[in-house]
Scaffold this active site. Structure first.
Site, PDB file in Angstrom:
ATOM      1  N   TYR A  44       0.843  -1.200   0.000  1.00 41.05           N
ATOM      2  CA  TYR A  44       0.000   0.000   0.000  1.00 41.05           C
ATOM      3  C   TYR A  44       0.871   1.240   0.000  1.00 41.05           C
ATOM      4  O   TYR A  44       1.596   1.506   0.964  1.00 41.05           O
ATOM      5  CB  TYR A  44      -0.900  -0.046   1.231  1.00 41.05           C
ATOM      6  CG  TYR A  44      -1.884   1.101   1.375  1.00 41.05           C
ATOM      7  CD1 TYR A  44      -2.190   1.951   0.327  1.00 41.05           C
ATOM      8  CD2 TYR A  44      -2.533   1.317   2.580  1.00 41.05           C
ATOM      9  CE1 TYR A  44      -3.103   2.982   0.471  1.00 41.05           C
ATOM     10  CE2 TYR A  44      -3.454   2.339   2.747  1.00 41.05           C
ATOM     11  CZ  TYR A  44      -3.725   3.172   1.685  1.00 41.05           C
ATOM     12  OH  TYR A  44      -4.625   4.186   1.830  1.00 41.05           O
ATOM     13  N   LYS A  72      -1.607  -1.406  -3.958  1.00 39.60           N
ATOM     14  CA  LYS A  72      -2.616  -0.352  -3.894  1.00 39.60           C
ATOM     15  C   LYS A  72      -1.890   0.983  -4.023  1.00 39.60           C
ATOM     16  O   LYS A  72      -1.016   1.315  -3.218  1.00 39.60           O
ATOM     17  CB  LYS A  72      -3.395  -0.403  -2.583  1.00 39.60           C
ATOM     18  CG  LYS A  72      -4.422   0.727  -2.448  1.00 39.60           C
ATOM     19  CD  LYS A  72      -5.116   0.702  -1.094  1.00 39.60           C
ATOM     20  CE  LYS A  72      -6.017   1.918  -0.919  1.00 39.60           C
ATOM     21  NZ  LYS A  72      -6.596   1.997   0.445  1.00 39.60           N
TER      22      LYS A  72
END
Length: 292
Positions: free
Chosen positions: A135, A164
């Site tokens: 992320y 992400k």
């Protein structure tokens, strides 16, 4: 795990005095997301105020989320800790309670080198069998990872399988797709660029928006995947002002205020975060009156 679609982010509801987590209300929020046809639930992200929870509260939310979802969709547990030891402990706990994946952010006080970040992810990977979503969210975590470096970790770290990307830079998504020949799944974490991201090949969209506007994000995702560009554009611009607003006003504050406006009281965000002011609430209500 072949994950795609809308990954819904629940807020963390509190009791009336904001001193404790309300599991009953958390269950209601999760149900709202499931009714909005999300493809996965991601607990303890930015919208869930993970950084403002004690360790016992964090574990309580993680455990309850897995149990309440009860295998209806995959559950992702967010981990963003300053120390590798704590991130490892949280990853082990997520594995123990039956989560399907972890979403791992490198959280920093000191500026971290790529060697330190790689070591952090590797240690977490070695501690669990769960897939890891890398992320990148420099706005909240203070660490910015390049597409090249994140793909290097996917190649080198056993359980690091997807990315992400939340910087809001569409070129990074193009680069992830191009450098991996479209083989590494990536997800959009920037609400107001959802249409661009999905058209750039994102496997899904991570968002708290379904807490307030139901399955409209899912409709947008489906329209893009079905090649219905006109419908996708219509749906996106229908949601655009709202998506931009909840980001710029703060996810926890705006989503909690929105839930209250819709009759689902979940408390205010924890200080130093503040709830929306009256003008912001009025603007949010006007948008929800149209969208809901």
């Amino acid at each position: 795990m072949n994950l795609s679609g809308i990954i819904g982010y629940p807020v963390t509801p509190y009791s009336q005095d904001n001193k404790s987590v309300s599991l009953e209300k958390l269950g209601n929020v999760i149900d709202i997301l499931l009714e909005a046809k999300v493809d996965a639930i991601a607990a303890l992200g930015s919208a869930g105020e993970a950084a403002y929870l004690s360790e016992s509260e964090w574990r309580l939310v993680a455990d309850y989320t897995v149990k309440h979802v009860a295998n209806r969709v995959p559950v992702i547990i967010g981990i963003a800790e300053l120390t590798t030891d704590k991130a490892v402990n949280y990853a082990k706990y997520a594995d123990e309670i039956g989560a399907d994946m972890i979403m791992l952010s490198p959280f920093s006080y000191y500026k971290l080198s790529e060697e330190e970040i790689h070591s952090h992810y590797e240690a977490v990977s070695n501690a669990t069998k769960l897939p890891i979503m890398i992320y990148n969210n420099p706005a909240t975590c203070g660490v910015d990872m390049s597409p090249e470096f994140m793909l290097k970790m996917v190649n080198n770290i056993t359980n690091a399988t997807m990315i992400k990307e939340s910087t809001g830079d569409i070129q990074r998504m193009h680069k992830i797709f191009a450098l991996s020949n479209g083989k590494v799944p990536f997800f959009n974490g920037c609400n107001h660029m959802a249409l661009e991201a999905l058209n750039a090949g994102a496997n899904g969209w991570c968002t708290a928006a379904p807490c307030l506007i139901g399955d409209k994000p899912k409709q947008l995702f489906d329209a893009v995947k079905n090649g219905n560009s006109q419908e996708a554009q219509r749906l996106f611009y229908q949601q655009y002002e709202f998506l931009e607003f909840i980001v710029t006003s703060g996810l926890a504050a705006s989503v909690k205020s929105g839930l209250s406006l819709l009759g689902n009281e979940v408390g205010s965000p924890r200080k130093p975060l503040l709830p929306l002011n009256p003008a912001e609430k009025k603007r949010l209500k006007a948008m929800l009156d149209i969208l809901v």
